[in-house]
Enzyme design. Sequence first.
Site, PDB file in Angstrom:
ATOM      1  N   SER A 166       0.851  -1.194   0.000  1.00  0.00           N
ATOM      2  CA  SER A 166       0.000   0.000   0.000  1.00  0.00           C
ATOM      3  C   SER A 166       0.885   1.242   0.000  1.00  0.00           C
ATOM      4  O   SER A 166       2.073   1.180   0.332  1.00  0.00           O
ATOM      5  CB  SER A 166      -0.865  -0.007   1.259  1.00  0.00           C
ATOM      6  OG  SER A 166      -1.505   1.233   1.408  1.00  0.00           O
ATOM      7  N   TYR A 179      -1.595  -0.561  10.418  1.00  0.00           N
ATOM      8  CA  TYR A 179      -1.757  -0.901   8.993  1.00  0.00           C
ATOM      9  C   TYR A 179      -0.549  -0.418   8.186  1.00  0.00           C
ATOM     10  O   TYR A 179      -0.053  -1.127   7.305  1.00  0.00           O
ATOM     11  CB  TYR A 179      -3.066  -0.289   8.489  1.00  0.00           C
ATOM     12  CG  TYR A 179      -3.447  -0.653   7.074  1.00  0.00           C
ATOM     13  CD1 TYR A 179      -3.512  -1.986   6.657  1.00  0.00           C
ATOM     14  CD2 TYR A 179      -3.777   0.326   6.143  1.00  0.00           C
ATOM     15  CE1 TYR A 179      -3.881  -2.315   5.355  1.00  0.00           C
ATOM     16  CE2 TYR A 179      -4.154   0.012   4.847  1.00  0.00           C
ATOM     17  CZ  TYR A 179      -4.196  -1.308   4.451  1.00  0.00           C
ATOM     18  OH  TYR A 179      -4.560  -1.623   3.157  1.00  0.00           O
TER      19      TYR A 179
HETATM   20  P1  NAD Z   1     -11.553  -5.789   0.999  1.00  0.00           P
HETATM   21  O1  NAD Z   1     -11.725  -5.553   2.453  1.00  0.00           O
HETATM   22  O2  NAD Z   1     -12.647  -5.382   0.072  1.00  0.00           O
HETATM   23  O3  NAD Z   1     -11.253  -7.329   0.764  1.00  0.00           O
HETATM   24  C1  NAD Z   1     -10.477  -8.101   1.625  1.00  0.00           C
HETATM   25  C2  NAD Z   1     -10.930  -9.537   1.451  1.00  0.00           C
HETATM   26  O4  NAD Z   1     -10.114 -10.355   2.275  1.00  0.00           O
HETATM   27  C3  NAD Z   1     -12.394  -9.766   1.894  1.00  0.00           C
HETATM   28  O5  NAD Z   1     -13.088 -10.477   0.895  1.00  0.00           O
HETATM   29  C4  NAD Z   1     -12.261 -10.588   3.172  1.00  0.00           C
HETATM   30  O6  NAD Z   1     -13.316 -11.489   3.383  1.00  0.00           O
HETATM   31  C5  NAD Z   1     -10.941 -11.316   2.903  1.00  0.00           C
HETATM   32  N1  NAD Z   1     -10.302 -11.783   4.132  1.00  0.00           N
HETATM   33  C6  NAD Z   1     -10.213 -11.137   5.320  1.00  0.00           C
HETATM   34  N2  NAD Z   1      -9.580 -11.913   6.228  1.00  0.00           N
HETATM   35  C7  NAD Z   1      -9.246 -13.060   5.586  1.00  0.00           C
HETATM   36  C8  NAD Z   1      -8.592 -14.245   5.989  1.00  0.00           C
HETATM   37  N3  NAD Z   1      -8.135 -14.411   7.235  1.00  0.00           N
HETATM   38  N4  NAD Z   1      -8.438 -15.230   5.079  1.00  0.00           N
HETATM   39  C9  NAD Z   1      -8.901 -15.097   3.808  1.00  0.00           C
HETATM   40  N5  NAD Z   1      -9.538 -13.990   3.372  1.00  0.00           N
HETATM   41  C10 NAD Z   1      -9.708 -12.983   4.249  1.00  0.00           C
HETATM   42  O7  NAD Z   1     -10.155  -5.123   0.593  1.00  0.00           O
HETATM   43  P2  NAD Z   1      -9.737  -4.363  -0.734  1.00  0.00           P
HETATM   44  O8  NAD Z   1     -10.033  -2.906  -0.535  1.00  0.00           O
HETATM   45  O9  NAD Z   1     -10.234  -5.048  -1.946  1.00  0.00           O
HETATM   46  O10 NAD Z   1      -8.157  -4.535  -0.632  1.00  0.00           O
HETATM   47  C11 NAD Z   1      -7.468  -5.658  -1.168  1.00  0.00           C
HETATM   48  C12 NAD Z   1      -6.009  -5.533  -0.781  1.00  0.00           C
HETATM   49  O11 NAD Z   1      -5.511  -4.273  -1.230  1.00  0.00           O
HETATM   50  C13 NAD Z   1      -5.767  -5.570   0.725  1.00  0.00           C
HETATM   51  O12 NAD Z   1      -4.539  -6.210   0.977  1.00  0.00           O
HETATM   52  C14 NAD Z   1      -5.682  -4.108   1.091  1.00  0.00           C
HETATM   53  O13 NAD Z   1      -4.969  -3.938   2.276  1.00  0.00           O
HETATM   54  C15 NAD Z   1      -4.968  -3.565  -0.125  1.00  0.00           C
HETATM   55  N6  NAD Z   1      -5.159  -2.146  -0.391  1.00  0.00           N
HETATM   56  C16 NAD Z   1      -6.401  -1.612  -0.584  1.00  0.00           C
HETATM   57  C17 NAD Z   1      -6.524  -0.255  -0.898  1.00  0.00           C
HETATM   58  C18 NAD Z   1      -7.871   0.381  -1.140  1.00  0.00           C
HETATM   59  O14 NAD Z   1      -7.917   1.595  -1.460  1.00  0.00           O
HETATM   60  N7  NAD Z   1      -8.979  -0.356  -1.056  1.00  0.00           N
HETATM   61  C19 NAD Z   1      -5.381   0.551  -0.988  1.00  0.00           C
HETATM   62  C20 NAD Z   1      -4.129  -0.034  -0.771  1.00  0.00           C
HETATM   63  C21 NAD Z   1      -4.023  -1.377  -0.496  1.00  0.00           C
END
Ligand code: NAD
Length: 283
Positions: A166, A179
């Site tokens: 991130s 985080y």
């Molecule tokens: P999200 O919360 O929509 O999805 C996360 C998914 O992980 C969910 O479907 C959840 O059920 C699953 N999950 C949670 N715990 C779990 C476990 N123990 N085992 C298996 N699955 C599990 O997140 P997102 O926004 O789509 O982000 C995806 C990735 O990108 C993450 O690593 C997040 O940290 C990273 N990220 C997101 C953003 C953003 O703007 N959304 C920015 C930078 C990085």
Amino acid sequence: MEISLEADMTDKVIVITGGTGVLCAAIVEMLAVKGGKIGVIDINEEALNKMQEAYKNRGLKVLGVHASVLDKNSLEKAKDIIHEKLGNVDILINGAGGNHSKGTTSSEYLYIKDIDTEDIVTFYDLDKEGIEFVFNLNFLGTLLPSQVFTKDMLRKEGCCVINISSMNAFTPLTKIPAYSAAKSAVSNLTQWMAVHFSKVGIRVNAIAPGFFLTAQNHKLLINEDGSFTERAEKIISNTPMERFGKTEELLGSIQFLINEKASGFITGVVLPIDGGFSAYSGV
Ligand code: NAD
């Protein structure tokens, strides 16, 4: 010289953790449409079933497997199912990750007046379990699936791991110390793994998304009248391209990093996809 920037996913077995989440679901769609056989690992069983059914109706190969990235046994069982239904794994995308409110402070800065004030979470109130949750999910949740699924890749060509770091890994964002540090650990692990796996032909890279407007953070960023919240204004004014990212803007980077012909000499990078946020000092 032949250069192809289009990744050929035909019959590649691709495992993506957290695959029913907002960003990863878009990655699943892109990979499935391109002919990949996708094993989606998630703890959200309902979302997995829905996703699998929807892809079945479209004739695309997406298998939902219920497992937790924090439970190695469940990952081993998931691997058995993926072997049986899809085959040996070529590519792993470690998508599961996220923050926890108990690892988050109320304010950007510490003020004496806030210490021991009810309803205000200062640095001193951060909860050990909240912090552990975030470190486990992001760091261990990347390491354990990598232990389980890279074994398939050891004697094959064209295999790789893509982690999801991130923006906050480069410079921590205010309020979210756990985080930010956990994603920093993911970037560090990406480099470590890239070196460790270099002799067995597995490339390991990461993408570092900046700010993407998703259903989840919509309320934090957009007011009811459609205008930006204070935090959103701050993000935009620190993003040289002056906008949020669109989910589809992540997809090219995934294709590029998977595609051996395009990125075969690239390992250990953390690729920012952030409209210039990480390059800008604010002045
Ligand atoms: P999200 O919360 O929509 O999805 C996360 C998914 O992980 C969910 O479907 C959840 O059920 C699953 N999950 C949670 N715990 C779990 C476990 N123990 N085992 C298996 N699955 C599990 O997140 P997102 O926004 O789509 O982000 C995806 C990735 O990108 C993450 O690593 C997040 O940290 C990273 N990220 C997101 C953003 C953003 O703007 N959304 C920015 C930078 C990085």
